[in-house]
Scaffold this motif. Structure first.
Motif, PDB file in Angstrom:
ATOM      1  N   ILE A  22     -26.214 -56.857  -4.048  1.00 55.64           N
ATOM      2  CA  ILE A  22     -25.827 -57.174  -5.707  1.00 55.64           C
ATOM      3  C   ILE A  22     -26.769 -56.816  -6.216  1.00 55.64           C
ATOM      4  O   ILE A  22     -26.458 -55.706  -7.494  1.00 55.64           O
ATOM      5  CB  ILE A  22     -24.441 -58.262  -6.122  1.00 55.64           C
ATOM      6  N   GLY A  23     -27.539 -57.609  -6.692  1.00 56.31           N
ATOM      7  CA  GLY A  23     -28.713 -57.399  -7.866  1.00 56.31           C
ATOM      8  C   GLY A  23     -29.364 -56.318  -7.257  1.00 56.31           C
ATOM      9  O   GLY A  23     -30.388 -55.092  -8.318  1.00 56.31           O
ATOM     10  N   ALA A  24     -30.220 -55.893  -6.558  1.00 60.33           N
ATOM     11  CA  ALA A  24     -30.481 -54.725  -6.011  1.00 60.33           C
ATOM     12  C   ALA A  24     -30.330 -53.482  -6.261  1.00 60.33           C
ATOM     13  O   ALA A  24     -31.057 -52.735  -6.867  1.00 60.33           O
ATOM     14  CB  ALA A  24     -31.359 -55.016  -4.752  1.00 60.33           C
ATOM     15  N   PHE A  25     -28.801 -53.289  -5.488  1.00 60.27           N
ATOM     16  CA  PHE A  25     -27.763 -52.057  -6.353  1.00 60.27           C
ATOM     17  C   PHE A  25     -28.099 -51.671  -7.582  1.00 60.27           C
ATOM     18  O   PHE A  25     -28.037 -50.685  -8.438  1.00 60.27           O
ATOM     19  CB  PHE A  25     -26.581 -52.051  -6.175  1.00 60.27           C
ATOM     20  N   ILE A  26     -27.602 -52.847  -9.092  1.00 57.43           N
ATOM     21  CA  ILE A  26     -27.350 -52.906 -10.220  1.00 57.43           C
ATOM     22  C   ILE A  26     -29.222 -52.592  -9.942  1.00 57.43           C
ATOM     23  O   ILE A  26     -29.190 -51.791 -11.181  1.00 57.43           O
ATOM     24  CB  ILE A  26     -27.509 -54.162 -10.418  1.00 57.43           C
ATOM     25  N   LEU A  27     -30.564 -53.340  -9.799  1.00 62.19           N
ATOM     26  CA  LEU A  27     -32.016 -52.530 -10.500  1.00 62.19           C
ATOM     27  C   LEU A  27     -32.010 -51.286 -10.080  1.00 62.19           C
ATOM     28  O   LEU A  27     -32.800 -50.945 -10.777  1.00 62.19           O
ATOM     29  CB  LEU A  27     -32.719 -54.128  -9.493  1.00 62.19           C
ATOM     30  N   HIS A  28     -31.778 -51.154  -8.974  1.00 59.59           N
ATOM     31  CA  HIS A  28     -31.960 -49.746  -8.850  1.00 59.59           C
ATOM     32  C   HIS A  28     -31.121 -48.646  -9.730  1.00 59.59           C
ATOM     33  O   HIS A  28     -31.605 -47.746  -9.634  1.00 59.59           O
ATOM     34  CB  HIS A  28     -30.988 -49.220  -7.434  1.00 59.59           C
ATOM     35  N   LEU A  29     -29.922 -48.567 -10.861  1.00 57.77           N
ATOM     36  CA  LEU A  29     -29.719 -47.573 -11.877  1.00 57.77           C
ATOM     37  C   LEU A  29     -30.595 -47.416 -12.670  1.00 57.77           C
ATOM     38  O   LEU A  29     -31.660 -48.067 -12.670  1.00 57.77           O
ATOM     39  CB  LEU A  29     -28.159 -48.249 -12.223  1.00 57.77           C
ATOM     40  N   ASP A  30     -30.987 -46.304 -13.007  1.00 62.97           N
ATOM     41  CA  ASP A  30     -32.032 -46.323 -13.953  1.00 62.97           C
ATOM     42  C   ASP A  30     -31.572 -46.544 -14.740  1.00 62.97           C
ATOM     43  O   ASP A  30     -32.674 -46.825 -16.168  1.00 62.97           O
ATOM     44  CB  ASP A  30     -31.487 -44.242 -14.495  1.00 62.97           C
ATOM     45  N   VAL A  31     -30.145 -47.360 -15.811  1.00 59.74           N
ATOM     46  CA  VAL A  31     -30.570 -48.059 -16.703  1.00 59.74           C
ATOM     47  C   VAL A  31     -31.475 -49.689 -16.327  1.00 59.74           C
ATOM     48  O   VAL A  31     -31.889 -49.593 -17.744  1.00 59.74           O
ATOM     49  CB  VAL A  31     -29.169 -48.276 -17.432  1.00 59.74           C
ATOM     50  N   SER A  32     -31.536 -49.569 -15.405  1.00 62.35           N
ATOM     51  CA  SER A  32     -32.476 -50.915 -15.263  1.00 62.35           C
ATOM     52  C   SER A  32     -33.247 -50.385 -15.722  1.00 62.35           C
ATOM     53  O   SER A  32     -34.650 -51.814 -15.556  1.00 62.35           O
ATOM     54  CB  SER A  32     -31.940 -51.478 -14.251  1.00 62.35           C
ATOM     55  N   HIS A  33     -33.778 -49.637 -15.117  1.00 55.35           N
ATOM     56  CA  HIS A  33     -35.531 -49.422 -14.688  1.00 55.35           C
ATOM     57  C   HIS A  33     -36.077 -47.881 -15.582  1.00 55.35           C
ATOM     58  O   HIS A  33     -36.086 -46.998 -15.007  1.00 55.35           O
ATOM     59  CB  HIS A  33     -35.987 -49.387 -13.768  1.00 55.35           C
ATOM     60  N   PRO A  34     -36.149 -48.184 -17.000  1.00 57.08           N
ATOM     61  CA  PRO A  34     -36.319 -46.708 -17.908  1.00 57.08           C
ATOM     62  C   PRO A  34     -37.961 -46.867 -17.638  1.00 57.08           C
ATOM     63  O   PRO A  34     -38.524 -45.528 -18.567  1.00 57.08           O
ATOM     64  CB  PRO A  34     -36.017 -47.007 -19.862  1.00 57.08           C
ATOM     65  N   GLY A  35     -38.522 -47.275 -17.439  1.00 56.64           N
ATOM     66  CA  GLY A  35     -39.830 -46.898 -17.683  1.00 56.64           C
ATOM     67  C   GLY A  35     -40.735 -46.500 -16.087  1.00 56.64           C
ATOM     68  O   GLY A  35     -41.792 -46.405 -16.400  1.00 56.64           O
ATOM     69  N   GLY A  36     -39.525 -46.173 -15.903  1.00 59.15           N
ATOM     70  CA  GLY A  36     -40.264 -44.745 -13.955  1.00 59.15           C
ATOM     71  C   GLY A  36     -39.270 -44.804 -13.593  1.00 59.15           C
ATOM     72  O   GLY A  36     -38.280 -46.104 -13.087  1.00 59.15           O
ATOM     73  N   PRO A  37     -39.170 -44.100 -11.768  1.00 53.92           N
ATOM     74  CA  PRO A  37     -38.436 -44.159 -11.277  1.00 53.92           C
ATOM     75  C   PRO A  37     -38.546 -44.959 -10.251  1.00 53.92           C
ATOM     76  O   PRO A  37     -39.512 -46.178 -10.070  1.00 53.92           O
ATOM     77  CB  PRO A  37     -39.058 -42.926 -10.258  1.00 53.92           C
ATOM     78  N   LEU A  38     -37.922 -46.061  -9.489  1.00 57.08           N
ATOM     79  CA  LEU A  38     -37.904 -47.550  -8.484  1.00 57.08           C
ATOM     80  C   LEU A  38     -37.464 -47.204  -7.263  1.00 57.08           C
ATOM     81  O   LEU A  38     -35.673 -47.213  -7.679  1.00 57.08           O
ATOM     82  CB  LEU A  38     -37.120 -48.598  -9.584  1.00 57.08           C
ATOM     83  N   SER A  39     -37.638 -47.098  -6.697  1.00 53.53           N
ATOM     84  CA  SER A  39     -37.050 -46.619  -5.158  1.00 53.53           C
ATOM     85  C   SER A  39     -35.656 -48.007  -4.902  1.00 53.53           C
ATOM     86  O   SER A  39     -36.097 -49.482  -4.827  1.00 53.53           O
ATOM     87  CB  SER A  39     -37.670 -46.923  -3.568  1.00 53.53           C
TER      88      SER A  39
END
Length: 454
Positions: A22-39
């Motif tokens: 569940i945390g991985a799906f939320i963290l994968h959202l663009d809103v969670s990492h504006p610093g760059g892409p996150l696989s």
């Protein structure tokens, strides 16, 4: 089959695994990492590291994630720090007096020795002490350095330290405070408190209260700590002191030590405390000597104490193993630790736990070595082996210290580390007990014999 899948031993597996996803799906959202892409693999790696309170990171936590992403990590760290302990306590309570000694050690507590044990009261005290340490730590950090530790940063680092997670909002962790005695002391107290175990913390608080009460009323008799708490406290103190001494002289002899004596002492002491599963560092781990790294790996394998936020084989297992070896040298049949001797079942668990730990570390090291430098000769890749082993031990012990290898791992290597963190957080004996719960017990015995061992 359904009863086995949802047996008490498997509940933590589903709880941890589901929360990580569940945390991985939320963290994968663009809103969670504006610093760059996150696989998704990187998101899964990060949430596993947070939930398993490890601290290994593939990106710079402070600059890469948004406030939402950091809040997700903070929630996972808090759940991960309390999760195993909560399930441990609940399972012991549910199993009642029918639980075997083998299973007691597998779940990591000795609460059944106390006939007055109350699960609701114990969990309430756990939450109270957790918030007390985290709140006091955050306040202390903010007061000592309001610029370096803003209110949010102070809370984040305090929770991360008490839960032994090791996540920092700064790319160099805590190196800028390497010689700051106050900041070092706060982090070491938080790390130690989180690694002692809540049962020991609560008993120590009651012990101090009883001493004050006896001093006020001028009573000569003094309270006595339980056997479990005594072993945990003595072993933890011994490991911290020995680790600090080894690191102090190893780095000093190699010329890596700061010129200021007290600065050097703080760095040695802090690294000895943090490598017991915290993951913060006040020096560049990659620049330390091989002697320090090898001894730090030993401390990482041992880890913290049962029922705590820490990983590793635990201080009680190390003490039992040391006691067993010492008894063999002295020709003793019993392994005596303090005022009690260990049963054969307890020794069997110690040997099983230690063996499984080294087997898993060996497999993890071989996989990382094969993937990193499998086509290289020893002379070409001799430095990479100790780096791979350090990364493996750090992941399995849920420590989070790294020589700088983590961000350079490919997806297969990251998945390997994810598995190591997950198994290390649950504990190899817990995993063994969970697997054994699926097996039917033999109703017969085969003839015994002996083998030459020398």
């Amino acid at each position: 089959m359904r009863a086995k899948i949802f047996s008490p031993y498997w509940l933590p597996v589903w709880f941890f695994g589901g929360t990580i996803l569940i945390g991985a799906f939320i963290l994968h959202l663009d809103v969670s990492h504006p610093g760059g892409p996150l696989s998704f693999v990187d998101a899964l790696f990060t949430t596993t590291s947070a939930m398993c309170v490890t601290g290994l990171a593939v990106v710079d936590t402070g600059s890469y994630f948004s406030t939402l992403g950091l809040d997700v990590l903070l929630v996972l760290i808090q759940l991960g720090g309390l999760g195993i302990m909560t399930f441990t306590t609940l399972i012991i309570h549910l199993l009642g007096k029918h639980v075997s000694l083998n299973d007691r050690i597998a779940v990591g507590q000795s609460l059944l020795r106390d006939p007055s044990f109350s699960l609701p009261k114990f969990l309430a005290r756990v939450v109270l002490w957790t918030f007390f340490f985290e709140g006091a730590g955050a306040l202390a950090l903010w007061l000592m350095d309001p610029v370096g530790f803003s209110p949010y940063s102070a809370v984040f680092h305090s929770i991360s330290a008490f839960c032994n997670a090791g996540f920092s909002l700064y790319p160099d962790s805590l190196t800028r405070w390497a010689g700051h005695g106050g900041v070092n002391s706060v982090f070491m107290v938080l790390i130690t408190a989180g690694g002692l175990g809540f049962y020991v913390l609560i008993e120590c608080a009651a012990y101090c209260k009883q001493i004050v009460h006896r001093l006020i009323h001028k009573k000569r008799t003094m309270p006595v700590l339980s056997w479990h708490s005594t072993i945990v406290l003595k072993t933890s103190f011994f490991l911290v002191v020995v680790g600090a001494v080894v690191i102090f002289f190893a780095e000093g002899a190699a010329g890596n030590a700061p010129e200021n004596f007290w600065h050097h002492l703080w760095t040695a002491l802090f690294q000895s405390v943090t490598c017991r599963t915290a993951g913060f560092n006040t020096v560049d781990i990659g620049s330390m000597t091989n002697v320090s790294l090898v001894f730090m790996m030993l401390l990482m394998i041992i880890g913290g104490s049962p029922g705590s936020c820490a990983g590793g084989i635990k201080t009680t297992t190390f003490r039992a193993l040391f006691g067993f070896v010492w008894a063999q040298f002295r020709g003793r049949q019993q392994v005596q630790l303090g005022r009690y001797a260990l049963s054969q079942g307890a020794l069997n668990t110690v040997v099983s736990l230690t063996t499984m730990t080294f087997v898993l570390i060996f497999i993890g090291t071989m996989i990382l070595t094969a993937l990193e430098s499998g086509d290289s000769t020893y002379l070409m890749a001799r430095e990479e082996f100790i780096l791979n082993m350090f990364e493996t031990v750090s992941a399995f012990g849920t420590v989070g210290l790294s020589t700088g290898l983590t961000p350079m791992l490919d997806d297969v290597e990251k998945i390997t580390v994810i598995i190591l963190m997950f198994v290390g957080r649950l504990g190899p004996v817990w995993l063994l007990s969970a697997l054994q719960s699926w097996q039917a017990e033999r109703r017969y015995k085969v003839p015994t014999s002996t083998l030459p061992f020398g």
